[in-house]
Motif scaffolding. Sequence first.
Motif, PDB file in Angstrom:
ATOM      1  N   TYR A 213       0.827  -1.208   0.000  1.00 52.05           N
ATOM      2  CA  TYR A 213       0.000   0.000   0.000  1.00 52.05           C
ATOM      3  C   TYR A 213       0.867   1.266   0.000  1.00 52.05           C
ATOM      4  O   TYR A 213       0.503   2.278  -0.593  1.00 52.05           O
ATOM      5  CB  TYR A 213      -0.926  -0.017   1.215  1.00 52.05           C
ATOM      6  N   ILE A 216       2.041   2.823  -3.400  1.00 50.79           N
ATOM      7  CA  ILE A 216       1.141   3.675  -4.175  1.00 50.79           C
ATOM      8  C   ILE A 216       1.582   5.134  -4.104  1.00 50.79           C
ATOM      9  O   ILE A 216       1.563   5.856  -5.105  1.00 50.79           O
ATOM     10  CB  ILE A 216      -0.310   3.523  -3.676  1.00 50.79           C
ATOM     11  N   THR A 217       1.981   5.599  -2.917  1.00 49.65           N
ATOM     12  CA  THR A 217       2.438   6.988  -2.777  1.00 49.65           C
ATOM     13  C   THR A 217       3.949   7.118  -2.906  1.00 49.65           C
ATOM     14  O   THR A 217       4.456   8.156  -3.349  1.00 49.65           O
ATOM     15  CB  THR A 217       2.007   7.560  -1.414  1.00 49.65           C
ATOM     16  N   ASN A 423      -4.363   2.507   5.594  1.00 48.29           N
ATOM     17  CA  ASN A 423      -4.391   3.954   5.357  1.00 48.29           C
ATOM     18  C   ASN A 423      -3.605   4.684   6.443  1.00 48.29           C
ATOM     19  O   ASN A 423      -2.838   5.605   6.167  1.00 48.29           O
ATOM     20  CB  ASN A 423      -5.836   4.474   5.344  1.00 48.29           C
ATOM     21  N   ARG A 426       0.290   3.725   6.335  1.00 43.88           N
ATOM     22  CA  ARG A 426       0.983   4.426   5.254  1.00 43.88           C
ATOM     23  C   ARG A 426       1.197   5.894   5.598  1.00 43.88           C
ATOM     24  O   ARG A 426       2.274   6.453   5.366  1.00 43.88           O
ATOM     25  CB  ARG A 426       0.191   4.304   3.954  1.00 43.88           C
ATOM     26  N   PHE A 476      -3.151  12.338  -2.469  1.00 42.16           N
ATOM     27  CA  PHE A 476      -3.942  11.142  -2.736  1.00 42.16           C
ATOM     28  C   PHE A 476      -5.217  11.138  -1.897  1.00 42.16           C
ATOM     29  O   PHE A 476      -6.281  10.712  -2.359  1.00 42.16           O
ATOM     30  CB  PHE A 476      -3.111   9.885  -2.457  1.00 42.16           C
ATOM     31  N   ASN A 480      -9.106  11.379  -3.144  1.00 38.91           N
ATOM     32  CA  ASN A 480      -9.692  10.062  -2.866  1.00 38.91           C
ATOM     33  C   ASN A 480      -9.129   8.983  -3.791  1.00 38.91           C
ATOM     34  O   ASN A 480      -9.843   8.119  -4.296  1.00 38.91           O
ATOM     35  CB  ASN A 480     -11.219  10.118  -3.006  1.00 38.91           C
ATOM     36  N   ILE A 481      -7.811   9.048  -4.019  1.00 35.97           N
ATOM     37  CA  ILE A 481      -7.135   8.074  -4.864  1.00 35.97           C
ATOM     38  C   ILE A 481      -6.581   6.938  -3.990  1.00 35.97           C
ATOM     39  O   ILE A 481      -5.797   7.175  -3.078  1.00 35.97           O
ATOM     40  CB  ILE A 481      -5.973   8.724  -5.644  1.00 35.97           C
ATOM     41  N   LYS A 482      -6.994   5.728  -4.283  1.00 40.90           N
ATOM     42  CA  LYS A 482      -6.494   4.540  -3.583  1.00 40.90           C
ATOM     43  C   LYS A 482      -6.633   4.669  -2.068  1.00 40.90           C
ATOM     44  O   LYS A 482      -5.727   4.306  -1.315  1.00 40.90           O
ATOM     45  CB  LYS A 482      -5.026   4.285  -3.942  1.00 40.90           C
ATOM     46  N   ARG A 484      -8.233   2.985   0.672  1.00 37.11           N
ATOM     47  CA  ARG A 484      -8.855   1.668   0.864  1.00 37.11           C
ATOM     48  C   ARG A 484      -9.824   1.687   2.040  1.00 37.11           C
ATOM     49  O   ARG A 484      -9.499   2.216   3.108  1.00 37.11           O
ATOM     50  CB  ARG A 484      -7.764   0.623   1.077  1.00 37.11           C
TER      51      ARG A 484
END
Length: 496
Positions: A213, A216-217, A423, A426, A476, A480-482, A484
Motif C-alpha cells: 500500500y 502507491i504513494t 491507510n 501508510r 492522494f 480520494n485516490i487509492k 482503501r
Amino acid sequence: MQDNKNISELKEDNQNIIENKELNIWEALIPVVILMAMLAYNIFFVEDQEWFGAYTNQIILLLGGGIAAIVGLYNKVSFRRMLTEIWENLRSVYVPIMILFLVGALAGTWLVSGVIPAMVYYGLQVLSPGIFLPASVIICAVISIATGSSWTTSATVGIALIGIGTALGINPGMIAGAVISGAYFGDKMSPLSDTTNLAPAMAGTDLFTHIRYMAITTTPTILITLVVFGIISMNIKTSGSADVSNLLESINSTFNITPWLFLVPLSVVVLILFKTKPLIALGTGVTLAVVFALIFQPEILTSLSESKFGAIVNSVLTDTQINTDNEKLNDLFSAGGMKGMLWTIFLIICAMVFGGVMGAIGALARITRALLSIATTVFGLFATTVISCLGLNVIASDQYLAIVIPGKMFKKAFDDRGLAPENLSRTLEDSGTVTSVLIPWNTCGAYQSGVLGVGVGEYFVYAVFNWLSPFTTLFFAALNIKIRQLTTKSVEPVVV
C-alpha cells in the motif's frame, strides 16, 4: 533504522501515552511555543547562531524541558514521574549513541586505512558529474532496501558519496539530500526496517500489506525525486574532468590504493544483510580498518604519530588530518573520530530530556487529542495525522514517538470512518518516518548531519523525497485516490 532487532515490538510495549486531565491545550503548548521562539531567535538574530556558545541548541532544549517541568508541577505531575520518563527516553537512545561513537571511529579508521580515499579514487572514475546525484539516490536506495537501515547506508555508502561528490565540486547539501532521499526510500520500503514493522503494528495491519500500500504513494514520490536530481545535475557547474585527473594523481601518491581495501566496507554490508546487530557490524568495520591500516598504509600512520599505535588510537578517538598536495583533498581527508560525534550526542540527549518531560506531563497526548478533535472529514483525518506526526518529530525529537502516539490515538478514528488500517500505517510512514531527518534536534536529523558532515539547513531543500512524501499522501487523500475502505462494515460517504 537504528537496530534491526524487533524494535517495533519493543517500542510498542514500552511507549506509554500518559494522559493528564489537569492539563489544558494552552498549557501543553507553552513549552513548545517558548522552545520554537528561542530557536527562531537564535537562528535569525544571533550572530553565528551561538547564543550560548557551541552548544546553543542543546541548552535551548534543556530550557524548554525546564519550562515543561514547571508546567507539569503546576498541574500536579510529580518530579519523579518526569525523571522516570526522561530515563526511559535516554535508555531508548543508548544504542543510537553507541552507534554514533562507532561511526566516528569508523570515519577515522577508514581514512587512515585508505578505505575512504579508495572509494573516492575509484568513484571519481565511474560516477561522472552528469549522473552523480540521481545515481547517488539509486545506490543508497538499493543498499537501504537490502539492509533495512538508512543509518547504516549513510555511515558507509553515504560517507563515500559525500567524498566523491565534494571532489567533483558538487554542493555537499545536494549530495547529502540525494543520499538521504535514497536511504529513506529504501528504509521505508524494506521489510527489514524497524519503522516499516512498527507502523503496521500500531495501525493493525500486516507488514506486506503495508509495504504494498505504501508503494502507491512512495513510487511517484521517488520518481519525482529522481527527475528533480536529474534536472539539477544537468544545470550545476562542477570542477570538470581536467581537475579529476589531478585529484586521482594526488590520492594515488598519498595512499596505497588497492581494490583489497573494499573488503572492509563489503564486510560491514554483508554482516548487516545477515541481520548482525549494527554495533557488532560497525565494530567489525573499525577492527578490520585498523588491520588494513597496518598492512597497507604504514607510511601514513608513521606520518601522523611517532608510533603506529598512537596514530590508530588518535584516528579512533580524536581529530585526524592527512595532507596531500591538493587543498580540496586536505579538507576532504579529515575526520573527528569519536570526539567529532560529541556535539550530536549531546543534542540527542537534550532532545530526549525535553521529549521525556513533555510526555510525562501529558502534553504530547493533549496536543494530539486536540488535533484529532478538529478532524471532521476524511481528508481532515489524514491531514491531522500528518500534522501530528510532523509535530511530534519537532516536539518529542523521536521518530518512534511520531509513529507510536498518532498510531494509538488515531487507530479508532480511522476504523470509525470505515478506513482500512493500511491507510493509517501508510500515513504514519509518509509523514513520521521520513520527516524526522528534517528536524535538526530530532535523533535522525542530528545523526545524519553528524555522520555526513552536512547541516540539516544545508540539505533540507535537497532532501526532496523526505519533504515531498507528506504532500503526496495528502494529495492522494484529497482526490480520494487509492483510499482503501473496510469491507466488513458499512462505510460513510467520503467527504473531502
